[in-house]
Design a protein around this motif. Structure first.
Motif, PDB file in Angstrom:
ATOM      1  N   CYS A   4     -13.337   8.179   0.665  1.00  0.00           N
ATOM      2  CA  CYS A   4     -12.633   8.111  -0.620  1.00  0.00           C
ATOM      3  C   CYS A   4     -11.171   8.523  -0.469  1.00  0.00           C
ATOM      4  N   VAL A   5     -10.924   9.592   0.290  1.00  0.00           N
ATOM      5  CA  VAL A   5      -9.560  10.071   0.496  1.00  0.00           C
ATOM      6  C   VAL A   5      -8.745   9.034   1.268  1.00  0.00           C
ATOM      7  N   SER A   6      -9.363   8.421   2.275  1.00  0.00           N
ATOM      8  CA  SER A   6      -8.635   7.425   3.064  1.00  0.00           C
ATOM      9  C   SER A   6      -8.271   6.212   2.209  1.00  0.00           C
ATOM     10  N   GLY A   7      -9.167   5.825   1.291  1.00  0.00           N
ATOM     11  CA  GLY A   7      -8.866   4.698   0.420  1.00  0.00           C
ATOM     12  C   GLY A   7      -7.677   4.979  -0.481  1.00  0.00           C
ATOM     13  N   VAL A   8      -7.687   6.136  -1.130  1.00  0.00           N
ATOM     14  CA  VAL A   8      -6.584   6.512  -2.014  1.00  0.00           C
ATOM     15  C   VAL A   8      -5.283   6.664  -1.218  1.00  0.00           C
ATOM     16  N   THR A   9      -5.377   7.305  -0.046  1.00  0.00           N
ATOM     17  CA  THR A   9      -4.187   7.506   0.784  1.00  0.00           C
ATOM     18  C   THR A   9      -3.601   6.175   1.237  1.00  0.00           C
ATOM     19  N   GLY A  10      -4.468   5.259   1.646  1.00  0.00           N
ATOM     20  CA  GLY A  10      -3.999   3.956   2.095  1.00  0.00           C
ATOM     21  C   GLY A  10      -3.268   3.196   1.011  1.00  0.00           C
ATOM     22  N   HIS A  11      -3.831   3.200  -0.192  1.00  0.00           N
ATOM     23  CA  HIS A  11      -3.186   2.481  -1.295  1.00  0.00           C
ATOM     24  C   HIS A  11      -1.875   3.165  -1.709  1.00  0.00           C
ATOM     25  N   TYR A  12      -1.843   4.484  -1.663  1.00  0.00           N
ATOM     26  CA  TYR A  12      -0.613   5.200  -1.987  1.00  0.00           C
ATOM     27  C   TYR A  12       0.488   4.847  -0.974  1.00  0.00           C
ATOM     28  N   LEU A  13       0.123   4.837   0.309  1.00  0.00           N
ATOM     29  CA  LEU A  13       1.098   4.492   1.348  1.00  0.00           C
ATOM     30  C   LEU A  13       1.572   3.046   1.204  1.00  0.00           C
ATOM     31  N   LEU A  14       0.657   2.168   0.799  1.00  0.00           N
ATOM     32  CA  LEU A  14       1.025   0.762   0.626  1.00  0.00           C
ATOM     33  C   LEU A  14       2.041   0.607  -0.504  1.00  0.00           C
ATOM     34  N   ILE A  15       1.826   1.350  -1.595  1.00  0.00           N
ATOM     35  CA  ILE A  15       2.779   1.322  -2.704  1.00  0.00           C
ATOM     36  C   ILE A  15       4.147   1.803  -2.228  1.00  0.00           C
ATOM     37  N   LYS A  16       4.160   2.899  -1.478  1.00  0.00           N
ATOM     38  CA  LYS A  16       5.412   3.434  -0.972  1.00  0.00           C
ATOM     39  C   LYS A  16       6.095   2.459  -0.007  1.00  0.00           C
ATOM     40  N   THR A  17       5.293   1.763   0.781  1.00  0.00           N
ATOM     41  CA  THR A  17       5.845   0.782   1.717  1.00  0.00           C
ATOM     42  C   THR A  17       6.660  -0.268   0.982  1.00  0.00           C
ATOM     43  N   TYR A  18       6.082  -0.816  -0.095  1.00  0.00           N
ATOM     44  CA  TYR A  18       6.769  -1.876  -0.835  1.00  0.00           C
ATOM     45  C   TYR A  18       7.892  -1.338  -1.719  1.00  0.00           C
ATOM     46  N   GLU A  19       7.923  -0.020  -1.902  1.00  0.00           N
ATOM     47  CA  GLU A  19       9.036   0.573  -2.641  1.00  0.00           C
ATOM     48  C   GLU A  19      10.290   0.675  -1.792  1.00  0.00           C
ATOM     49  N   VAL A  20      10.113   0.826  -0.473  1.00  0.00           N
ATOM     50  CA  VAL A  20      11.280   1.073   0.388  1.00  0.00           C
ATOM     51  C   VAL A  20      11.705  -0.144   1.197  1.00  0.00           C
ATOM     52  N   ALA A  21      10.878  -1.186   1.249  1.00  0.00           N
ATOM     53  CA  ALA A  21      11.219  -2.341   2.081  1.00  0.00           C
ATOM     54  C   ALA A  21      10.731  -3.635   1.449  1.00  0.00           C
ATOM     55  N   GLU A  22      11.388  -4.725   1.806  1.00  0.00           N
ATOM     56  CA  GLU A  22      10.980  -6.038   1.340  1.00  0.00           C
ATOM     57  C   GLU A  22       9.625  -6.400   1.935  1.00  0.00           C
ATOM     58  N   ALA A  23       8.783  -7.043   1.126  1.00  0.00           N
ATOM     59  CA  ALA A  23       7.447  -7.422   1.587  1.00  0.00           C
ATOM     60  C   ALA A  23       7.514  -8.301   2.830  1.00  0.00           C
ATOM     61  N   SER A  24       8.495  -9.214   2.864  1.00  0.00           N
ATOM     62  CA  SER A  24       8.607 -10.132   3.992  1.00  0.00           C
ATOM     63  C   SER A  24       8.893  -9.405   5.304  1.00  0.00           C
ATOM     64  N   ALA A  25       9.540  -8.246   5.224  1.00  0.00           N
ATOM     65  CA  ALA A  25       9.889  -7.498   6.431  1.00  0.00           C
ATOM     66  C   ALA A  25       8.705  -6.730   6.998  1.00  0.00           C
ATOM     67  N   VAL A  26       7.796  -6.328   6.133  1.00  0.00           N
ATOM     68  CA  VAL A  26       6.695  -5.469   6.580  1.00  0.00           C
ATOM     69  C   VAL A  26       5.349  -6.177   6.663  1.00  0.00           C
ATOM     70  N   GLN A  27       5.186  -7.308   5.957  1.00  0.00           N
ATOM     71  CA  GLN A  27       3.871  -7.942   5.883  1.00  0.00           C
ATOM     72  C   GLN A  27       3.296  -8.328   7.248  1.00  0.00           C
ATOM     73  N   PRO A  28       4.109  -8.865   8.188  1.00  0.00           N
ATOM     74  CA  PRO A  28       3.525  -9.178   9.500  1.00  0.00           C
ATOM     75  C   PRO A  28       2.890  -7.980  10.189  1.00  0.00           C
ATOM     76  N   PHE A  29       3.371  -6.775   9.897  1.00  0.00           N
ATOM     77  CA  PHE A  29       2.826  -5.584  10.542  1.00  0.00           C
ATOM     78  C   PHE A  29       1.471  -5.173   9.969  1.00  0.00           C
ATOM     79  N   ALA A  30       1.056  -5.822   8.882  1.00  0.00           N
ATOM     80  CA  ALA A  30      -0.286  -5.578   8.345  1.00  0.00           C
ATOM     81  C   ALA A  30      -1.348  -6.009   9.349  1.00  0.00           C
ATOM     82  N   TYR A  31      -0.982  -6.913  10.264  1.00  0.00           N
ATOM     83  CA  TYR A  31      -1.928  -7.357  11.289  1.00  0.00           C
ATOM     84  C   TYR A  31      -2.287  -6.250  12.267  1.00  0.00           C
ATOM     85  N   LEU A  32      -1.548  -5.143  12.252  1.00  0.00           N
ATOM     86  CA  LEU A  32      -1.886  -4.028  13.144  1.00  0.00           C
ATOM     87  C   LEU A  32      -3.250  -3.436  12.818  1.00  0.00           C
ATOM     88  N   GLN A  33      -3.763  -3.729  11.629  1.00  0.00           N
ATOM     89  CA  GLN A  33      -5.100  -3.232  11.282  1.00  0.00           C
ATOM     90  C   GLN A  33      -6.149  -3.799  12.242  1.00  0.00           C
TER      91      GLN A  33
END
Length: 289
Positions: free
Chosen positions: A216-245
């Motif tokens: 449960c904590v990892s789910g909330v933390t992941g979504h919080y970090l994702l929100i912060k990611t899109y707050e500081v950078a353009e989606a196009s710049a970071v989306q390819p790095f989602a493949y690191l999962q």
């Protein structure tokens, strides 16, 4: 203001690691308990997080929930809940490595369906990348070599559900804010999972309570970090790095669950990821004109 690409890439990298750990925890718990119950408890915490974010960003839950397209928003939430359930079943029966290798094709499904669903133009370059990507999926599945693994259907269905969820999210964004869509994603999914999860309740044993808490904590933390990611950078710049999962989840599958990476899976995954990254970059360039 979205301008710090380096920070955004760092946050996306951490986010994908957290989500990979979440997948590993889900795989363990779903192997011991009913999948619907595991996803239900995960959604309870997700819904609480969504409501808290909605109140902070929109001032009240009522303001966040206000929409002129409730059926669309509910449908999105139900699709995501279904995708999570199907994918977790895939983790149990197919493993993290192969499940994520197949699921990595979802951006290609989005690109292929963006024309009929959203009316977007898909040029020959993206169609070529989509075709190459699906060749990669075939390399992973190896049809014609032995018996096709029935469990491979799970990540394939999950990829389709997630792609449709992504397309409907883009469609909903034409009239609703991101906060509204996020609210409906969590709440409608939690309602569905409670309805089908409670009848399948099983009492957790011993340390499994701690594992569930970590999930449960990892789910909330992941979504919080994702929100912060899109707050500081353009989606196009970071989306390819989602493949690191994919490599993170594969590493966890190997270390924690004794999985292996077959040569065809590694080759197919590389083809799929390469095609997916090209599609993401090409889509961004087309939108920018």
């Amino acid at each position: 203001m979205r301008s710090d690409a380096r920070l955004g890439i760092l946050l996306m990298t951490i986010t994908t690691f957290v989500f990979a750990m979440q997948d590993g925890l889900s795989r363990y718990l779903a192997g011991e308990y009913n999948v619907l119950m595991v996803v239900m408890i995960r959604y309870w915490f997700f819904a609480a997080f969504v409501i808290a974010i909605a109140r902070r960003q929109r001032g009240s839950v009522r303001a966040a929930a206000r929409t002129t397209q409730p059926l669309l928003q509910i449908g999105r939430g139900l699709l995501l809940a279904a995708e999570i359930c199907v994918m977790v079943v895939g983790f149990v029966h197919l493993g993290l490595v192969e499940s994520h290798a197949i699921f990595a094709a979802y951006p290609l499904v989005i690109a292929a369906l963006s024309g009929p669903v959203l009316g977007e133009a898909v040029g020959w370059r993206r169609w070529a990348a989509i075709g190459i990507g699906f060749v990669g999926v075939m390399v992973i599945l190896q049809p014609g070599f032995g018996v096709f693994a029935p469990a491979a259907v799970f990540p394939l269905v999950a990829a389709l559900c997630f792609a449709l969820y992504g397309l409907l999210t883009r469609y909903a964004a034409r009239r609703d804010t991101a906060a509204t869509s996020f609210f409906w994603t969590g709440v409608s999914g939690a309602v569905l999972m409670t309805a089908i999860g409670l009848p399948n309740w099983q009492m957790l044993i011993g340390w499994d309570w701690a594992v569930m808490a970590l999930l449960c904590v990892s789910g909330v933390t992941g979504h919080y970090l994702l929100i912060k990611t899109y707050e500081v950078a353009e989606a196009s710049a970071v989306q390819p790095f989602a493949y690191l999962q994919l490599p993170f989840a594969a590493g966890l599958g190997i270390l924690a669950f004794g999985e292996t990476v077959a040569p065809n899976v590694a080759l197919g995954a590389a083809i799929v990821v390469g095609a997916g990254i090209f599609t993401l970059i090409r889509t961004h360039r087309v939108r920018r004109g």
